[in-house]
Design a protein around this motif. Sequence first.
Motif, PDB file in Angstrom:
ATOM      1  N   SER A  99       0.823  -1.357   0.072  1.00 36.77           N
ATOM      2  CA  SER A  99      -0.247   0.140   0.268  1.00 36.77           C
ATOM      3  C   SER A  99       1.215   0.862   0.066  1.00 36.77           C
ATOM      4  CB  SER A  99      -1.116   0.165   0.692  1.00 36.77           C
ATOM      5  OG  SER A  99       0.151   0.580   2.290  1.00 36.77           O
ATOM      6  N   MET A 100       0.380   2.398  -0.397  1.00 37.55           N
ATOM      7  CA  MET A 100       1.261   3.411  -0.852  1.00 37.55           C
ATOM      8  C   MET A 100       1.638   4.677   0.469  1.00 37.55           C
ATOM      9  SD  MET A 100       2.515   2.367  -4.268  1.00 37.55           S
ATOM     10  CE  MET A 100       1.942   1.281  -3.052  1.00 37.55           C
ATOM     11  N   ASP A 101       0.855   3.729   1.199  1.00 42.54           N
ATOM     12  CA  ASP A 101       1.095   4.542   2.315  1.00 42.54           C
ATOM     13  C   ASP A 101       2.489   4.313   3.680  1.00 42.54           C
ATOM     14  OD1 ASP A 101      -0.141   2.706   3.832  1.00 42.54           O
ATOM     15  OD2 ASP A 101      -1.482   2.926   4.036  1.00 42.54           O
ATOM     16  N   ARG A 102       3.254   3.134   2.668  1.00 42.90           N
ATOM     17  CA  ARG A 102       4.474   3.177   3.620  1.00 42.90           C
ATOM     18  C   ARG A 102       5.608   4.270   4.214  1.00 42.90           C
ATOM     19  NH1 ARG A 102       5.425  -2.860   3.447  1.00 42.90           N
ATOM     20  NH2 ARG A 102       7.543  -1.897   4.442  1.00 42.90           N
ATOM     21  N   VAL A 103       5.611   4.744   5.264  1.00 42.11           N
ATOM     22  CA  VAL A 103       6.562   5.742   5.323  1.00 42.11           C
ATOM     23  C   VAL A 103       7.170   5.102   5.675  1.00 42.11           C
ATOM     24  CG1 VAL A 103       6.964   7.236   6.771  1.00 42.11           C
ATOM     25  CG2 VAL A 103       4.960   7.579   6.404  1.00 42.11           C
TER      26      VAL A 103
END
Length: 325
Positions: A99-103
Amino acid sequence: MRVCLFTIRSVQACHYGLFGYRETLERMGHEVLNCSLPGNAVANVEYVRLHMPSIEGLNKCDCILVTYAEYATPWLAAIYGWEAWSKIKVPIIARFDESMDRVDLGLPTRMPELLKWAHHYSFPAAQDAKKYGGQWLPFGADTTIFKPHIQTQKLWELGFIGTMYGDRKKYLDRLIQHMPPNLAFRYGPVIVQDLSGIRERDSTELLAENYRSLKCFFLLPPLSRLLVEKCWDVMGCGTFLMAPRLFGDAAENLSIFEDRKHLVYYDIGYFADNAKQIVHYLQNDDEREKIAKAGCELVHKKYTLEGMLDQMLAMVSKASAALIQ
């Protein structure tokens, strides 16, 4: 169709990059130009470049499929560079895995750069497809491997197979405090290796065998806010799955499988309730196996790797049809 396939070769990831994508595309009748990148981190670029096709070679394909795009794109930048890559004339499909919220991977700030390396985008998380304008496409199981066997015995009550990073170990430590003392939670990786190194196919076959040998697979919370790929593999093997419930904009991902019909969702952080759910389903064989059977049937009917790849490649067909019109 002649497909150039860029994958990340890592035994820590699912078998897609080892041989799953390539073999499935070939079974579907496609010709595959396989470009295997050795791991998540860019290294030994000159050596790797020698084994990659030229831009001219890429342009002889019908399309390019860049899988694990969040990891593969830095490789493309190092091997080809943007100036050369921008000269590719065939459709490029990027398939993301997280998911593209992986900081921790820097994805929120990297996305503008990542998106420019492809023409079409496939996301496993519903919220990312909405945010970035791509295709929401859940994972699919390679049902030639992840399938039930009638003769398989359920050797173990409860377990998890996968990467046991810090947060997962902490969660398990809290969970087992609420579990019956005689109930063992088995966990760890499943890998076969000899003097030649890791035996990828044997490892994958053994992984499926271990999935089938569990009564309950408890998916410890992942870092990405989605249903991770192993959900499909576990269910495809006919094993009962408990997976973490997602909230907010990620909740739409849960619509793929119905709670207490195909699997069971648990609430993260409610350790006593998690334990009660586990004990309940281990004590009620008929209810547990009914759910496992329904989940398995749905995966084999609707969520196969062939179907997933077919939908990815359909983006190229649709784009070609639009150009003809």
